[in-house]
Design an enzyme around this catalytic site. Sequence first.
Site, PDB file in Angstrom:
ATOM      1  N   GLU A  37       0.827  -1.338  -0.124  1.00 55.47           N
ATOM      2  CA  GLU A  37       0.115  -0.063  -0.121  1.00 55.47           C
ATOM      3  C   GLU A  37       0.937   1.241  -0.090  1.00 55.47           C
ATOM      4  O   GLU A  37       1.920   1.264   0.878  1.00 55.47           O
ATOM      5  CB  GLU A  37      -1.160   0.180   1.160  1.00 55.47           C
ATOM      6  CG  GLU A  37      -1.931   1.526   1.179  1.00 55.47           C
ATOM      7  CD  GLU A  37      -2.756   1.173   2.421  1.00 55.47           C
ATOM      8  OE1 GLU A  37      -2.626   0.522   3.046  1.00 55.47           O
ATOM      9  OE2 GLU A  37      -3.632   2.339   2.486  1.00 55.47           O
ATOM     10  N   ARG A 272       6.294 -13.495   8.709  1.00 58.95           N
ATOM     11  CA  ARG A 272       6.857 -12.183   8.395  1.00 58.95           C
ATOM     12  C   ARG A 272       8.028 -12.006   8.971  1.00 58.95           C
ATOM     13  O   ARG A 272       8.388 -12.967   9.925  1.00 58.95           O
ATOM     14  CB  ARG A 272       5.711 -10.840   8.781  1.00 58.95           C
ATOM     15  CG  ARG A 272       5.564 -10.980  10.523  1.00 58.95           C
ATOM     16  CD  ARG A 272       4.469  -9.965  10.799  1.00 58.95           C
ATOM     17  NE  ARG A 272       4.657  -8.698  10.583  1.00 58.95           N
ATOM     18  CZ  ARG A 272       4.171  -7.920   9.480  1.00 58.95           C
ATOM     19  NH1 ARG A 272       3.132  -8.424   8.843  1.00 58.95           N
ATOM     20  NH2 ARG A 272       4.498  -6.626   9.344  1.00 58.95           N
ATOM     21  N   LYS A 282       5.011   0.310   9.498  1.00 56.90           N
ATOM     22  CA  LYS A 282       4.952   1.457   8.810  1.00 56.90           C
ATOM     23  C   LYS A 282       4.224   2.751   9.575  1.00 56.90           C
ATOM     24  O   LYS A 282       4.690   3.912   9.566  1.00 56.90           O
ATOM     25  CB  LYS A 282       4.311   1.618   7.395  1.00 56.90           C
ATOM     26  CG  LYS A 282       4.739   0.896   6.221  1.00 56.90           C
ATOM     27  CD  LYS A 282       4.252   1.117   4.999  1.00 56.90           C
ATOM     28  CE  LYS A 282       3.335   0.036   4.647  1.00 56.90           C
ATOM     29  NZ  LYS A 282       2.639  -0.016   3.353  1.00 56.90           N
TER      30      LYS A 282
END
Length: 575
Positions: A37, A272, A282
Amino acid sequence: MDTPVEGRSLDFIREIVAAHVNEKRYPEGIVTRFPPEPNGYLHIGHAKSICLNFGIAVDYQGRCNLRMDDTNPAKEEVEYVQSITGDVKWLIAGWAEGRLGLKDVEPFFTSDYFDQLYAYAEALIVKGRAYVCDLNPEETEIYRGTPDKPGKDSPFRCRSVAENSELFRRMKAGEFPNGARTLRARIDMASPNIWLRDPILYRIRHAAHHHTGSVWCIYPMYDFAHCLSDYIEGITHSICTLEFDVHRPLYDWILNALDLPKPLPRQYEFARLNMTYTLMSKRRLLELVKEGLVSGWDDPRLPTISGMRRRGYPAAAIRDFCRRIGVGKVENTIDLSLLEFCVREELNRTAPRVMVVLDPIKAVIDNYPEGSIEELDAVNNPEDPSAGSRKIPFGRELFIEAADFREEASKDFFRLTPGREVRLRYAYFLKCERVIKDADGRIVELRCTYDPATRGGNSPDGRKVKATIHWVSALRAVEVEVRLYDKLFTTADPSDVPEGVDYRANLNPMSLNIVPQAKAEPSLASGESGRVYQFERRGYFCVDVSSREGKKVFNRTVTLKDELAKIEGRGVPRS
Ligand code: ATP
Ligand code: MG
């Protein structure tokens, strides 16, 4: 480094892909995607996903799309689209780019599919699988229930197809304010999987979008847009992190509900990356940037790809790191030192050696002719004979590292001390004769002698010295600024804080230490930004973008583990 897939043990996702290749399940080939994103810069966690997705495409002669997953206009910006594209390009250049026949990395955009996605939503309405709901966000939340309490049907669940179609059209036309209505999938409000309790597919947001401008005022949700974007692009393996496994039933439900003609993509989840001393969300990184706690998204202390690049981490080292950590199904935390190890390995092979004195004291060679300078040969990289050699100036006055001299040496100190000889790298044996001090007793300079017969570093009479130190000609030295970076956080898990304490309390106040006037050999006056050198005995350093002509700025990329430990082990404050 970037080893081919043959002869490598496969991770569980490549095992799945290899089986599909063997059974020729996807005649059109294997297609993956990396779907960030554009709401921030990419970090080392994303690098893991990039290496996995592009790596699979390379290994199985497939394709990999970089796709901006841009369905939330409020948080997304063109700056992020550009940085993401640049970072991906940088990370895969010289590796995947060529092998995938990519001239340039051109991103795809979920927002380019908004028309198609809208049509799919209409199709779901027509099939009776979606409805327009008038509950506001708070009511929707209450109706959803909790993991151990089933939800309640919305009072709008049974609207007719005609009414739903009409309302959805009017949502798109901008007739309702934000939050007034949503489009929801009609699945099962009692499902134990909360994501299947009539999830929202579209919401109203009167907001301009960085890519589509003001065309839309309704925006699809991630779960609706993602699976269909995968489908539209012909993705075969949609690889994401473990937390999305609870979304997979919804991913499959939407695709199946539409009776689509082409083969459907499938989602696979992997663990992850987590790393010690590193925050990777983020949202947190954005806070550090916005609050000025770091200099920007490319601050060399950040785990962002831009930060690591600015710091001098080679792309090949990051890829090597991603290969070494592997791809698994169980979350763990990787030690930051593994990344630093990979950086050292790569730079040891590739970085030219130079001499820079960070904390200088002057040494004057009394028996060296005044005013004369000679040029000595210095090897550029002992690990790489093809790197050749260069000339470095030597003269009567030198700078040496303050830590390489002790007036009173302990038993384990073998470097310079009054009356003792050491080797000057690439030059001569140097002996300290006496120490000159100022009125306050501080050392001003060392008066020394050298042995002209030891040129090149060896004595014809077989005399031995126990240490070799680096130096710079005082007359020819160039002044450079050196930025010494340490970990950004003091604790291995920066987010682990007691109740009521903020993670910022774990920021390391000593994470940046600036040496304004280090003395460097003259070859460092030139050197384009991004270039990484090994400063002999001091570590790897990279020319920073803020360098000006006449004043280079260097970022310490990584220390030379052993050498620094040796210097520090002898009571020199950590630099
Ligand atoms: P963050 O949680 O830091 O905000 P994100 O997951 O929301 O990141 P996206 O832009 O959605 O960021 O991520 C793009 C892709 O990168 C996703 O497929 C995601 O699974 C993957 N990714 C993100 N963080 C990691 C990580 N730490 N390790 C591996 N893959 C990651
Ligand atoms: Mg995300």
